[in-house]
Design a protein around this motif. Structure first.
Motif, short mmCIF file in Angstrom:
data_model
loop_
_atom_site.label_atom_id
_atom_site.label_comp_id
_atom_site.label_asym_id
_atom_site.label_seq_id
_atom_site.Cartn_x
_atom_site.Cartn_y
_atom_site.Cartn_z
N PHE A 1 12.69 21.51 -7.46
CA PHE A 1 12.56 20.28 -6.69
C PHE A 1 12.61 20.57 -5.20
CE2 PHE A 1 14.21 16.46 -4.64
CZ PHE A 1 13.29 15.53 -5.09
N ALA A 2 13.56 21.40 -4.77
CA ALA A 2 13.67 21.73 -3.35
C ALA A 2 12.42 22.43 -2.86
CB ALA A 2 14.90 22.60 -3.11
N PHE A 3 11.88 23.33 -3.66
CA PHE A 3 10.67 24.04 -3.27
C PHE A 3 9.48 23.08 -3.15
CE2 PHE A 3 6.79 26.41 -4.34
CZ PHE A 3 6.82 27.36 -3.33
N ARG A 4 9.36 22.19 -4.14
CA ARG A 4 8.25 21.22 -4.10
C ARG A 4 8.41 20.24 -2.96
NH1 ARG A 4 6.72 18.35 -9.24
NH2 ARG A 4 4.86 18.01 -8.03
N GLN A 5 9.64 19.83 -2.66
CA GLN A 5 9.88 18.91 -1.56
C GLN A 5 9.47 19.54 -0.24
OE1 GLN A 5 10.32 15.90 -1.74
NE2 GLN A 5 11.98 15.26 -3.03
N ARG A 6 9.77 20.81 -0.10
CA ARG A 6 9.46 21.52 1.14
C ARG A 6 7.95 21.58 1.38
NH1 ARG A 6 8.07 26.55 2.38
NH2 ARG A 6 8.19 27.29 0.25
N ARG A 7 7.19 21.68 0.31
CA ARG A 7 5.75 21.87 0.43
C ARG A 7 4.95 20.58 0.25
NH1 ARG A 7 3.47 26.51 -2.82
NH2 ARG A 7 1.81 26.01 -1.40
N GLY A 8 5.56 19.52 -0.20
CA GLY A 8 4.82 18.31 -0.51
C GLY A 8 5.00 17.22 0.52
N PRO A 9 4.34 16.09 0.28
CA PRO A 9 4.40 14.96 1.21
C PRO A 9 5.65 14.11 1.05
CG PRO A 9 2.99 14.39 -0.62
CD PRO A 9 3.41 15.84 -0.83
N TRP A 10 6.54 14.48 0.11
CA TRP A 10 7.67 13.63 -0.22
C TRP A 10 8.64 13.42 0.92
CZ3 TRP A 10 5.89 17.54 -3.40
CH2 TRP A 10 5.23 17.11 -4.54
N LEU A 11 8.71 14.38 1.84
CA LEU A 11 9.66 14.23 2.94
C LEU A 11 9.01 13.67 4.20
CD1 LEU A 11 11.96 17.34 2.54
CD2 LEU A 11 12.38 14.99 1.93
N GLY B 1 7.78 10.54 6.01
CA GLY B 1 7.87 9.09 5.96
C GLY B 1 9.19 8.62 5.39
N ARG B 2 9.69 7.56 5.96
CA ARG B 2 11.00 7.05 5.56
C ARG B 2 11.02 6.50 4.14
NH1 ARG B 2 11.80 4.16 11.31
NH2 ARG B 2 12.36 6.03 12.45
N ARG B 3 9.93 5.86 3.74
CA ARG B 3 9.89 5.33 2.37
C ARG B 3 9.89 6.46 1.36
NH1 ARG B 3 5.12 1.02 3.11
NH2 ARG B 3 4.22 2.91 3.96
N ASN B 4 9.13 7.51 1.63
CA ASN B 4 9.11 8.67 0.74
C ASN B 4 10.50 9.29 0.64
OD1 ASN B 4 6.38 8.40 0.30
ND2 ASN B 4 5.80 9.96 1.78
N ARG B 5 11.19 9.39 1.77
CA ARG B 5 12.53 9.97 1.76
C ARG B 5 13.50 9.11 0.96
NH1 ARG B 5 12.33 10.64 7.77
NH2 ARG B 5 10.81 12.28 7.98
N ALA B 6 13.36 7.80 1.08
CA ALA B 6 14.25 6.90 0.32
C ALA B 6 14.03 7.06 -1.17
CB ALA B 6 14.01 5.45 0.74
N VAL B 7 12.78 7.12 -1.61
CA VAL B 7 12.49 7.29 -3.03
C VAL B 7 12.97 8.66 -3.50
CG1 VAL B 7 10.69 7.34 -4.79
CG2 VAL B 7 10.51 5.73 -2.91
N SER B 8 12.76 9.68 -2.69
CA SER B 8 13.20 11.04 -3.05
C SER B 8 14.71 11.12 -3.15
CB SER B 8 12.69 12.05 -2.03
OG SER B 8 11.29 12.14 -2.08
N ALA B 9 15.41 10.52 -2.20
CA ALA B 9 16.88 10.54 -2.24
C ALA B 9 17.40 9.82 -3.47
CB ALA B 9 17.45 9.91 -0.97
N ALA B 10 16.82 8.69 -3.79
CA ALA B 10 17.23 7.94 -4.98
C ALA B 10 16.94 8.75 -6.24
CB ALA B 10 16.53 6.59 -5.03
N ASN C 1 0.85 -1.18 0.00
CA ASN C 1 0.00 0.00 0.00
C ASN C 1 0.90 1.24 0.00
OD1 ASN C 1 -2.16 1.68 0.13
ND2 ASN C 1 -2.49 1.40 2.32
N VAL C 2 1.48 1.54 -1.15
CA VAL C 2 2.36 2.70 -1.29
C VAL C 2 1.85 3.58 -2.42
CG1 VAL C 2 4.40 1.49 -0.41
CG2 VAL C 2 3.95 1.52 -2.85
N PRO C 3 2.22 4.84 -2.40
CA PRO C 3 1.77 5.73 -3.48
C PRO C 3 2.30 5.25 -4.83
CG PRO C 3 2.72 7.00 -1.66
CD PRO C 3 2.98 5.55 -1.37
#
Length: 183
Positions: A104-114, A116-125, A34-36
């Motif tokens: 990307f930095a602006f969107r990351q700051r405002r979005g759900p990407w940061l 949760g750990r799984r979101n952070r892993a996908v974002s970092a990759a 159950n992931v985005p």
């Protein structure tokens, strides 16, 4: 034209093939979970990026492409002006990289990407994958000043390439572990 890939290019292609496997592992772990949906898209896009990078290295296409550009410039008489064209291409590439990073930095700051750990892993990759594409672009432009940084005594090309690649692999393995442990 070059006769084939160097030993380092072959090693890089093998590294990239291993990273394709880790990205596919993460994609597979995300499939039934159950992931985005953007997680699955990101992992498959990263796997495709590393397939392309492996093929570029294995078949020495990057060097061949540079040779083709040089030959075309020699034939049309613009080779003597190559530095000016490379400077313009480098300025455009660096500006595009900076703008994309800012967005990307602006969107990351405002979005759900940061969140949760799984979101952070996908974002970092994903950021590491974008960095590899930027590095490839800079290598293709091959401006003397950029080449001096990338291939000079510090070998920033190697650090950036290997570092970003291992970041993708590490994020994929971490993501796989997080998704599987949540079941």
């Amino acid at each position: 034209m070059n006769s084939g890939p160097s030993l380092l290019s072959l090693l890089a292609a093998c590294l990239y093939a291993g990273i394709v496997a880790t990205c596919l592992l993460a994609w597979r772990a995300a499939r039934p979970a159950n992931v985005p949906p953007w997680h699955r898209r990101a992992w498959i896009a990263l796997a495709l990026l590393f397939v392309a990078l492996a093929l570029l290295r294995f078949f020495a296409l990057e060097e061949g492409f540079r040779d083709l550009i040089r030959e075309a410039m020699r034939q049309d008489g613009s080779y003597s002006n190559r530095r000016r064209m490379q400077e313009i291409a480098a300025a455009i590439a660096i500006s595009a990289i900076a703008i994309a990073a800012g967005i990307f930095a602006f969107r990351q700051r405002r979005g759900p990407w940061l969140r949760g750990r799984r979101n952070r892993a996908v974002s970092a990759a994903s950021v590491a994958g974008a960095a590899l594409m930027a590095l490839l672009g800079l290598r293709l432009i091959s401006l003397h000043a950029i080449d001096a940084l990338l291939y000079g005594p510090l070998k920033l090309n190697w650090f950036a390439d290997i570092g970003a690649s291992l970041l993708v692999a590490g994020a994929a393995l971490y993501y796989t572990w997080r998704v599987r442990s949540a079941r």
